[in-house]
Enzyme design. Structure first.
Site, PDB file in Angstrom:
ATOM      1  N   SER A 191       0.850  -1.184   0.000  1.00 18.29           N
ATOM      2  CA  SER A 191       0.000   0.000   0.000  1.00 18.29           C
ATOM      3  C   SER A 191       0.890   1.240   0.000  1.00 18.29           C
ATOM      4  O   SER A 191       2.109   1.140   0.090  1.00 18.29           O
ATOM      5  CB  SER A 191      -0.897   0.008   1.230  1.00 18.29           C
ATOM      6  OG  SER A 191      -0.121   0.342   2.362  1.00 18.29           O
ATOM      7  N   LYS A 192       0.244   2.373  -0.052  1.00 17.05           N
ATOM      8  CA  LYS A 192       0.956   3.664  -0.081  1.00 17.05           C
ATOM      9  C   LYS A 192       1.972   3.811   1.054  1.00 17.05           C
ATOM     10  O   LYS A 192       2.952   4.526   0.924  1.00 17.05           O
ATOM     11  CB  LYS A 192      -0.059   4.817   0.012  1.00 17.05           C
ATOM     12  CG  LYS A 192      -0.713   5.142  -1.317  1.00 17.05           C
ATOM     13  CD  LYS A 192      -0.283   6.530  -1.772  1.00 17.05           C
ATOM     14  CE  LYS A 192      -0.435   6.746  -3.261  1.00 17.05           C
ATOM     15  NZ  LYS A 192      -1.771   7.062  -3.702  1.00 17.05           N
ATOM     16  N   ARG A 193       1.688   3.158   2.169  1.00 21.40           N
ATOM     17  CA  ARG A 193       2.617   3.231   3.308  1.00 21.40           C
ATOM     18  C   ARG A 193       4.015   2.756   2.925  1.00 21.40           C
ATOM     19  O   ARG A 193       5.008   3.178   3.484  1.00 21.40           O
ATOM     20  CB  ARG A 193       2.136   2.336   4.457  1.00 21.40           C
ATOM     21  CG  ARG A 193       1.117   2.945   5.384  1.00 21.40           C
ATOM     22  CD  ARG A 193       0.754   1.983   6.498  1.00 21.40           C
ATOM     23  NE  ARG A 193       0.365   0.660   6.006  1.00 21.40           N
ATOM     24  CZ  ARG A 193       1.102  -0.422   6.130  1.00 21.40           C
ATOM     25  NH1 ARG A 193       2.262  -0.399   6.740  1.00 21.40           N
ATOM     26  NH2 ARG A 193       0.673  -1.578   5.639  1.00 21.40           N
TER      27      ARG A 193
END
Ligand code: GLU
Length: 492
Positions: free
Chosen positions: A253-255
């Site tokens: 994910s973006k994390r």
């Protein structure tokens, strides 16, 4: 043998996630490996999730990666339209046919009634979202509901007993108990099909032989196969692709970092490197240990039997390694043209020499993300003390460094021009004339120019990147640091 036909069927809900792009790549390879056809279909039946401009992003991404499609909304083809919202008249007749044959039924349950049912389920468990309330309505009840104009959906009638089995080319044989399958919605109240219905109708009508998609669809596939059966059609072959995780084992994910194709390109990853790396996210070429493959080379070796079941790990460091390989393989001209927007952004209003910078970076850089750390000294000298000029190996002391800088600054100030050759010749001549070794001639200016004793590129290259004015300013600042130090340390 029938020609392979595969399709990439993205929903235009935003940017091109790398998971989607990997699906597109594998789907393309699975057909092209066998000289088959690759079809693009836009799945936009969920109008609420539709994002403006997303279809263009899909076209641009496929084109940038070389994943050309033989049929699709923009290029046409024999089994169009290739956009689901333009195919609405294709779905309803099949749904009606299934209702007429008792293989599907109208469900008049309201949203409220469905919500209430969701808490009931058999055995007091919430296994099913829907308890098949309308499955056995009497013809009279159905008539009355229709006459009252009650909105309805059409649901698939799942067998209540037995099992459904299918073969996945990656995951092998998968079997589910039919009683675990929900009577899924095929057609919504507004007449739009669900994804679950439309994908089956379209894959059949478009003659798709291999359905390639993420493993999140694995558990729905028995339902699709029951639909194929109910409609009297042959199901396609299935190739489900493993999940993509971050290095921490969590779903990517973006994390973890940039997760869309565009963002990666904006961060300075080359398309060729991205495509090469994505090919290895869940696949490896058997006994072949090579890691660098162009799309054409992948097309020659890609084999779906080597797709892995285990989740793939997206490692930005590995992608950066690929990037470095592709950067080194570029022509100097291509590299410079690619580098320019990144180095311009990095230097802002500061002048710099692109040619020399490109020359230094091509063999050293992975991504422009490194620039602040790697090239920060070009924007601003790292603060430093006179002790930095001490170097046992080169027999350099602050006193000798000062002597060397004094001579060099005079010399450079008097040069007719600041061309690389001129500067190089002038400094190189100093060694024999003064009895200094090359390391002694080049060490002090490198430190004064950068505030570091290790830099990508040496003193002359740094001078060339910075230009005469900035270089002289920095050399003189170094001279002053040394002068101040020596004044307070007479023994040094
Ligand atoms: N529209 C679906 C998605 O974007 C496609 C899945 C499939 O390939 O069938 O996830």
């Amino acid at each position: 043998m029938t020609t392979r036909r595969t399709r990439f069927a993205p929903s235009p809900t935003g940017f091109m996630h790398i998971g989607n792009l990997r699906s597109a790549l594998y789907t393309w390879l699975i057909s092209k490996r066998k000289d088959g056809q690759f079809i693009l279909r836009i799945e936009d039946t969920d109008q609420e999730r539709k994002v403006e401009g997303a279809v263009d992003v899909i076209y641009q991404t496929l084109a940038a990666c070389g994943l050309t499609h033989d049929e699709g909304p923009d290029v046409g083809g024999p089994v169009g339209p290739y956009v689901q919202s333009q195919r609405l008249d294709h779905y309803k007749p099949y749904a009606e046919k299934l209702v007429a044959e008792g293989k599907a039924y109208r469900c008049f349950c309201s949203k409220e009634s469905l919500e209430a049912q969701a808490t009931e389920g058999p055995d007091g468990q919430n296994t099913y979202g829907y308890n098949r309330h309308c499955r056995n309505l009497s013809p009279e009840e159905i008539e009355a509901n229709l006459a009252a104009g009650k909105p309805y959906v059409i649901r698939q009638k799942m067998p209540l007993e037995g099992e459904t089995t299918f073969q996945d080319l990656v995951y092998g044989e998968i079997t589910v108990a039919n009683e675990d399958l929900e009577d899924q919605i095929l057609l919504k109240t507004d007449g739009f099909p669900t994804y679950n219905f439309a994908n089956v109708i379209d894959d059949h009508e478009m003659g798709i032989t291999h359905v390639v998609r993420g493993s999140e669809y694995l558990s729905s596939t028995p339902k699709y196969n029951l639909l194929y059966k109910a409609l009297g059609w042959e199901p396609p072959q299935y190739v489900h692709l493993p999940l993509i995780l971050g290095t921490d084992g969590k779903k990517l994910s973006k994390r973890h970092g940039a997760t869309s194709f565009q963002d990666l390109v904006e961060e300075g990853y080359l398309v060729t490197a991205i495509v090469n790396y994505l090919a290895f996210l869940g696949w490896a070429p058997g006994s072949d240990t090579r890691e660098i493959f162009s799309l054409e080379e992948l097309r020659q070796v890609f084999d779906e039997s080597h797709i892995s079941k285990s989740p793939a790990v997206f490692d930005y460091q590995k992608l950066a390694w690929y990037n470095a390989q592709y950067i080194q393989a570029m022509t100097a001209g291509d590299f410079k043209a690619w580098l320019k927007p990144f180095s311009d952004a990095f230097f802002g209003s500061q002048a710099y020499d692109l040619d020399v910078l490109a020359e230094i970076l091509q063999s050293r850089m992975e991504t422009p993300q490194q620039f602040p750390e790697m090239l920060g000294f070009l924007k601003e000298t790292t603060p430093y003390e006179a002790e930095l000029f001490n170097n046992k190996r080169q027999k350099l002391t602050p006193a000798l460094a000062k002597e060397i800088l004094d001579v060099e600054i005079d010399l450079l100030d008097q040069l007719p021009d600041f061309k690389r050759e001129t500067v190089h010749q002038a400094l190189m001549d100093l060694g024999p004339a003064r009895g200094w070794k090359t390391g002694q001639v080049m060490g002090p200016p490198r430190i004064a120019l950068s505030g570091q004793n290790v830099t990508p590129g040496g003193a002359i290259e740094i001078m060339m990147i910075l230009g005469r004015e900035e270089s002289m300013k920095r050399l003189k600042a170094g001279q002053k640091i040394l002068a101040d130090y020596l004044a307070s340390h007479p023994q040094a």
